[in-house]
Design an enzyme around this catalytic site. Structure first.
Site, PDB file in Angstrom:
ATOM      1  N   ASP A 127       0.817  -1.213   0.000  1.00 27.91           N
ATOM      2  CA  ASP A 127       0.000   0.000   0.000  1.00 27.91           C
ATOM      3  C   ASP A 127       0.852   1.264   0.000  1.00 27.91           C
ATOM      4  O   ASP A 127       2.079   1.204   0.176  1.00 27.91           O
ATOM      5  CB  ASP A 127      -0.959  -0.009   1.212  1.00 27.91           C
ATOM      6  CG  ASP A 127      -0.275  -0.410   2.506  1.00 27.91           C
ATOM      7  OD1 ASP A 127       0.967  -0.314   2.579  1.00 27.91           O
ATOM      8  OD2 ASP A 127      -0.968  -0.812   3.446  1.00 27.91           O
ATOM      9  N   ASN A 167      -7.427  -2.226  14.163  1.00 28.35           N
ATOM     10  CA  ASN A 167      -8.817  -2.573  13.836  1.00 28.35           C
ATOM     11  C   ASN A 167      -8.911  -3.841  12.994  1.00 28.35           C
ATOM     12  O   ASN A 167      -9.958  -4.141  12.437  1.00 28.35           O
ATOM     13  CB  ASN A 167      -9.491  -1.394  13.110  1.00 28.35           C
ATOM     14  CG  ASN A 167      -8.789  -1.048  11.794  1.00 28.35           C
ATOM     15  OD1 ASN A 167      -7.796  -1.687  11.436  1.00 28.35           O
ATOM     16  ND2 ASN A 167      -9.295  -0.061  11.083  1.00 28.35           N
ATOM     17  N   HIS A 226      -7.212  -4.424  10.186  1.00 25.86           N
ATOM     18  CA  HIS A 226      -6.995  -4.259   8.740  1.00 25.86           C
ATOM     19  C   HIS A 226      -5.719  -4.966   8.300  1.00 25.86           C
ATOM     20  O   HIS A 226      -4.812  -5.186   9.094  1.00 25.86           O
ATOM     21  CB  HIS A 226      -7.009  -2.774   8.328  1.00 25.86           C
ATOM     22  CG  HIS A 226      -5.775  -1.992   8.648  1.00 25.86           C
ATOM     23  ND1 HIS A 226      -5.755  -0.614   8.656  1.00 25.86           N
ATOM     24  CD2 HIS A 226      -4.500  -2.360   8.951  1.00 25.86           C
ATOM     25  CE1 HIS A 226      -4.538  -0.192   8.932  1.00 25.86           C
ATOM     26  NE2 HIS A 226      -3.763  -1.215   9.126  1.00 25.86           N
ATOM     27  N   GLU A 281      -9.705  -1.765   5.183  1.00 25.66           N
ATOM     28  CA  GLU A 281     -10.311  -1.428   6.463  1.00 25.66           C
ATOM     29  C   GLU A 281     -11.597  -2.233   6.689  1.00 25.66           C
ATOM     30  O   GLU A 281     -12.222  -2.677   5.718  1.00 25.66           O
ATOM     31  CB  GLU A 281     -10.648   0.074   6.489  1.00 25.66           C
ATOM     32  CG  GLU A 281      -9.461   1.001   6.226  1.00 25.66           C
ATOM     33  CD  GLU A 281      -8.491   1.109   7.403  1.00 25.66           C
ATOM     34  OE1 GLU A 281      -8.458   0.221   8.271  1.00 25.66           O
ATOM     35  OE2 GLU A 281      -7.731   2.110   7.439  1.00 25.66           O
TER      36      GLU A 281
HETATM   37  P1  PGA Z   1       2.246  -1.014  12.452  1.00 27.00           P
HETATM   38  O1  PGA Z   1       1.066  -1.022  11.383  1.00 27.00           O
HETATM   39  O2  PGA Z   1       3.184  -2.084  12.054  1.00 27.00           O
HETATM   40  O3  PGA Z   1       2.866   0.350  12.355  1.00 27.00           O
HETATM   41  O4  PGA Z   1       1.606  -1.279  13.779  1.00 27.00           O
HETATM   42  C1  PGA Z   1       0.497  -2.214  11.008  1.00 27.00           C
HETATM   43  C2  PGA Z   1      -0.691  -1.977  10.115  1.00 27.00           C
HETATM   44  O5  PGA Z   1      -1.350  -0.922  10.246  1.00 27.00           O
HETATM   45  O6  PGA Z   1      -1.002  -2.852   9.296  1.00 27.00           O
END
Ligand code: PGA
Length: 242
Positions: A67, A137, A139, A144
């Site tokens: 992404d 959450n 995702h 999302e």
């Molecule tokens: P993070 O993000 O590794 O910074 O916790 C993970 C994500 O949002 O998929």
């Protein structure tokens, strides 16, 4: 589902790097799906160490990132283009022609760029190993929670929890982009193998909801339970609600 609970972030990073290394050692032109965020930083650092020691060769490896924020220039310090250069690409012998990251452009070419990105994955023969983090959450990529999820690479509005969680990387919450482009569930689920990493107490509820035996698009990572070769490497804190 192969669930590996390890002691801490260091162990998670080491095991993650071992799994990625084995994939490259087994197939020198392996196609990797790569994640960003703070979770895989330690894993990338170990992959760089292995490369420097001569244990790993990225010459023929092909990579696709999950992404990118929309509206951040590739050289913006919080863009995922920049993150990947800083954490991996600048330090190993990956051929730039073998690197693909979703577009950060918000103009009318976006939709076409998403289609081309998916085509490129297909032409590469699909992903051999998809590395994933998980959002608070649930995702994966920037898919999302929603009543339905898209299979192809697409434009998304980031969830409030994601903007909140990612604001730690920016001066203020207002600076966090509201939109992103993410790989859809299609290319991820078509990957030969999936490796999901998670650490820390704040990920424990998402980990519980994702790997409890129920599947819901409201917890996108729960769909991974339907994949045949998924390895979940999480530290004790992230596993604390399982
Ligand atoms: P993070 O993000 O590794 O910074 O916790 C993970 C994500 O949002 O998929």
């Amino acid at each position: 589902m192969d669930l590996q609970v390890v002691g801490d972030y260091r162990e998670m990073s080491e095991l993650g790097a071992k799994i990625v290394s084995e994939t490259i050692q087994e197939k020198k032109n392996a196609v990797l799906g790569l994640a960003t965020g703070s979770t895989p930083e330690g894993m990338y650092a170990r992959l760089v160490e292995k490369y420097r020691r001569g244990d790993l060769d990225f010459k023929s490896v092909v990579t696709f990132n999950l992404d990118e924020y929309v509206g951040l220039a590739p050289d913006h310090p919080q863009s995922y283009h920049y993150y990947m250069k800083r954490n991996l690409f600048d330090h190993v012998n990956l051929d730039p022609v073998n690197i693909s990251i979703p577009t950060s452009s918000s103009d009318e070419t976006l939709e076409e760029a998403c289609r081309q990105f998916d085509k490129k994955i297909e032409h590469a023969g699909g992903i051999d190993l998809q590395v994933l983090g998980i959002g608070v959450n649930g995702h994966i990529g920037f898919n999302e929670p929603a009543p339905y999820l898209k299979t192809a690479t697409h434009l998304v509005e980031l969830a409030e929890e994601t903007i909140e969680a990612n604001s730690r990387f920016f001066q203020s919450k207002e600076e966090v982009p509201r939109k992103a482009v993410t790989m859809g569930l299609g290319s991820m689920m078509a990957a030969d193998k999936i490796l999901l990493l998670a650490n820390g107490k704040n990920k424990a509820p998402a980990v519980r909801d994702s790997f409890s035996g129920l599947v819901s698009t409201e917890t996108p990572a729960s769909l991974l339970q339907l994949h045949r070769k998924v390895t979940i490497v999480i530290d004790r804190e992230a596993a604390s609600l399982l």
